[in-house]
Design a protein around this motif. Sequence first.
Motif, PDB file in Angstrom:
ATOM      1  N   HIS A 271      -4.432  17.399 -16.051  1.00 55.38           N
ATOM      2  CA  HIS A 271      -4.150  16.261 -15.180  1.00 55.38           C
ATOM      3  C   HIS A 271      -2.777  15.682 -15.513  1.00 55.38           C
ATOM      4  N   LYS A 272      -2.380  14.700 -14.730  1.00 54.15           N
ATOM      5  CA  LYS A 272      -1.119  13.989 -14.957  1.00 54.15           C
ATOM      6  C   LYS A 272      -1.383  12.497 -14.825  1.00 54.15           C
ATOM      7  N   LEU A 273      -1.013  11.755 -15.849  1.00 56.45           N
ATOM      8  CA  LEU A 273      -0.989  10.298 -15.786  1.00 56.45           C
ATOM      9  C   LEU A 273       0.399   9.930 -15.296  1.00 56.45           C
ATOM     10  N   TRP A 274       0.490   9.338 -14.099  1.00 55.11           N
ATOM     11  CA  TRP A 274       1.793   8.981 -13.547  1.00 55.11           C
ATOM     12  C   TRP A 274       2.168   7.585 -14.009  1.00 55.11           C
ATOM     13  N   ILE A 275       3.369   7.478 -14.573  1.00 55.16           N
ATOM     14  CA  ILE A 275       3.883   6.197 -15.057  1.00 55.16           C
ATOM     15  C   ILE A 275       5.162   5.894 -14.301  1.00 55.16           C
ATOM     16  N   GLU A 276       5.127   4.835 -13.514  1.00 55.21           N
ATOM     17  CA  GLU A 276       6.282   4.450 -12.701  1.00 55.21           C
ATOM     18  C   GLU A 276       7.411   3.955 -13.602  1.00 55.21           C
ATOM     19  N   GLN A 277       8.598   4.512 -13.358  1.00 56.39           N
ATOM     20  CA  GLN A 277       9.796   4.136 -14.109  1.00 56.39           C
ATOM     21  C   GLN A 277      10.782   3.452 -13.170  1.00 56.39           C
TER      22      GLN A 277
ATOM     23  N   VAL B 243       0.833  -1.205   0.000  1.00 55.36           N
ATOM     24  CA  VAL B 243       0.000   0.000   0.000  1.00 55.36           C
ATOM     25  C   VAL B 243       0.870   1.259   0.000  1.00 55.36           C
ATOM     26  N   GLY B 244       1.971   1.222   0.738  1.00 55.89           N
ATOM     27  CA  GLY B 244       2.871   2.375   0.781  1.00 55.89           C
ATOM     28  C   GLY B 244       3.418   2.741  -0.589  1.00 55.89           C
ATOM     29  N   ALA B 245       3.694   1.741  -1.407  1.00 50.79           N
ATOM     30  CA  ALA B 245       4.201   2.001  -2.760  1.00 50.79           C
ATOM     31  C   ALA B 245       3.129   2.686  -3.613  1.00 50.79           C
ATOM     32  N   VAL B 246       1.889   2.283  -3.439  1.00 55.43           N
ATOM     33  CA  VAL B 246       0.792   2.900  -4.186  1.00 55.43           C
ATOM     34  C   VAL B 246       0.580   4.340  -3.707  1.00 55.43           C
ATOM     35  N   ILE B 247       0.657   4.550  -2.406  1.00 55.03           N
ATOM     36  CA  ILE B 247       0.544   5.906  -1.862  1.00 55.03           C
ATOM     37  C   ILE B 247       1.672   6.784  -2.408  1.00 55.03           C
ATOM     38  N   ALA B 248       2.869   6.232  -2.511  1.00 50.92           N
ATOM     39  CA  ALA B 248       3.995   6.995  -3.066  1.00 50.92           C
ATOM     40  C   ALA B 248       3.708   7.415  -4.502  1.00 50.92           C
ATOM     41  N   GLN B 249       3.080   6.544  -5.283  1.00 49.47           N
ATOM     42  CA  GLN B 249       2.732   6.889  -6.665  1.00 49.47           C
ATOM     43  C   GLN B 249       1.787   8.087  -6.690  1.00 49.47           C
ATOM     44  N   ALA B 250       0.784   8.060  -5.813  1.00 51.46           N
ATOM     45  CA  ALA B 250      -0.173   9.168  -5.742  1.00 51.46           C
ATOM     46  C   ALA B 250       0.524  10.459  -5.320  1.00 51.46           C
ATOM     47  N   CYS B 251       1.452  10.344  -4.380  1.00 50.68           N
ATOM     48  CA  CYS B 251       2.206  11.529  -3.930  1.00 50.68           C
ATOM     49  C   CYS B 251       3.051  12.102  -5.063  1.00 50.68           C
ATOM     50  N   HIS B 252       3.725  11.225  -5.811  1.00 52.62           N
ATOM     51  CA  HIS B 252       4.522  11.686  -6.960  1.00 52.62           C
ATOM     52  C   HIS B 252       3.637  12.455  -7.938  1.00 52.62           C
ATOM     53  N   ALA B 253       2.477  11.867  -8.255  1.00 54.19           N
ATOM     54  CA  ALA B 253       1.588  12.486  -9.239  1.00 54.19           C
ATOM     55  C   ALA B 253       1.011  13.803  -8.732  1.00 54.19           C
ATOM     56  N   CYS B 254       0.678  13.876  -7.436  1.00 52.64           N
ATOM     57  CA  CYS B 254       0.164  15.127  -6.865  1.00 52.64           C
ATOM     58  C   CYS B 254       1.215  16.232  -6.944  1.00 52.64           C
ATOM     59  N   THR B 255       2.451  15.871  -6.629  1.00 48.67           N
ATOM     60  CA  THR B 255       3.536  16.849  -6.710  1.00 48.67           C
ATOM     61  C   THR B 255       3.730  17.314  -8.147  1.00 48.67           C
ATOM     62  N   ALA B 256       3.722  16.361  -9.071  1.00 45.68           N
ATOM     63  CA  ALA B 256       3.925  16.695 -10.488  1.00 45.68           C
ATOM     64  C   ALA B 256       2.823  17.614 -11.010  1.00 45.68           C
ATOM     65  N   VAL B 257       1.567  17.297 -10.694  1.00 43.27           N
ATOM     66  CA  VAL B 257       0.461  18.109 -11.207  1.00 43.27           C
ATOM     67  C   VAL B 257       0.469  19.502 -10.571  1.00 43.27           C
ATOM     68  N   THR B 258       0.887  19.591  -9.322  1.00 38.61           N
ATOM     69  CA  THR B 258       1.001  20.903  -8.675  1.00 38.61           C
ATOM     70  C   THR B 258       2.081  21.729  -9.370  1.00 38.61           C
ATOM     71  N   HIS B 259       3.190  21.095  -9.705  1.00 41.57           N
ATOM     72  CA  HIS B 259       4.265  21.795 -10.408  1.00 41.57           C
ATOM     73  C   HIS B 259       3.819  22.227 -11.810  1.00 41.57           C
ATOM     74  N   LEU B 260       3.199  21.294 -12.537  1.00 40.24           N
ATOM     75  CA  LEU B 260       2.796  21.576 -13.921  1.00 40.24           C
ATOM     76  C   LEU B 260       1.784  22.714 -14.014  1.00 40.24           C
ATOM     77  N   PHE B 261       0.876  22.794 -13.049  1.00 39.79           N
ATOM     78  CA  PHE B 261      -0.211  23.771 -13.113  1.00 39.79           C
ATOM     79  C   PHE B 261      -0.157  24.760 -11.955  1.00 39.79           C
ATOM     80  N   TYR B 262       1.049  25.031 -11.493  1.00 41.96           N
ATOM     81  CA  TYR B 262       1.273  25.878 -10.320  1.00 41.96           C
ATOM     82  C   TYR B 262       0.643  27.262 -10.465  1.00 41.96           C
ATOM     83  N   ASN B 263       0.724  27.859 -11.628  1.00 46.26           N
ATOM     84  CA  ASN B 263       0.220  29.221 -11.827  1.00 46.26           C
ATOM     85  C   ASN B 263      -1.266  29.301 -12.140  1.00 46.26           C
TER      86      ASN B 263
END
Length: 119
Positions: free
Chosen positions: A83-89, A22-42
């Motif tokens: 939005h952001k589609l997060w793809i784990e690499q 579950v922690g790994a899945v939560i980390a994915q959501a956190c990554h995507a939330c951070t990314a979308v905040t950065h992408l659409f910050y303004n």
Amino acid sequence: MSGIVQYVIVRGDLTKTMQWPVGAVIAQACHACTAVTHLFYNDEHTQAYLSDLDNMHKVILEAPDDKSLHELHSKLEESKVDHKLWIEQPENIPTCVVVKPYPKEVIQKYFKKFKLFKN
């Protein structure tokens, strides 16, 4: 910030059939939330959302599998929903979709078929 919400949609099969912690899945959501905040910050809604950090509203929903996550991603793209589609690499596994903050009445309709995420 009244009425602004951020939707996070994670793949339920990651924990159920692929045996991700579950922690790994939560980390994915956190990554995507951070990314979308950065992408659409303004963006005006993002700024309103960030202006009241103690009262942010997120809704965490579950997409059953990769196919349903991609269908949602396509629908959001067609509708020009930021939005952001997060793809784990490096595994190249799509894990979640996060939309930037939007007024609930504008964005809620895209997520009616998804249930709350449960482990």
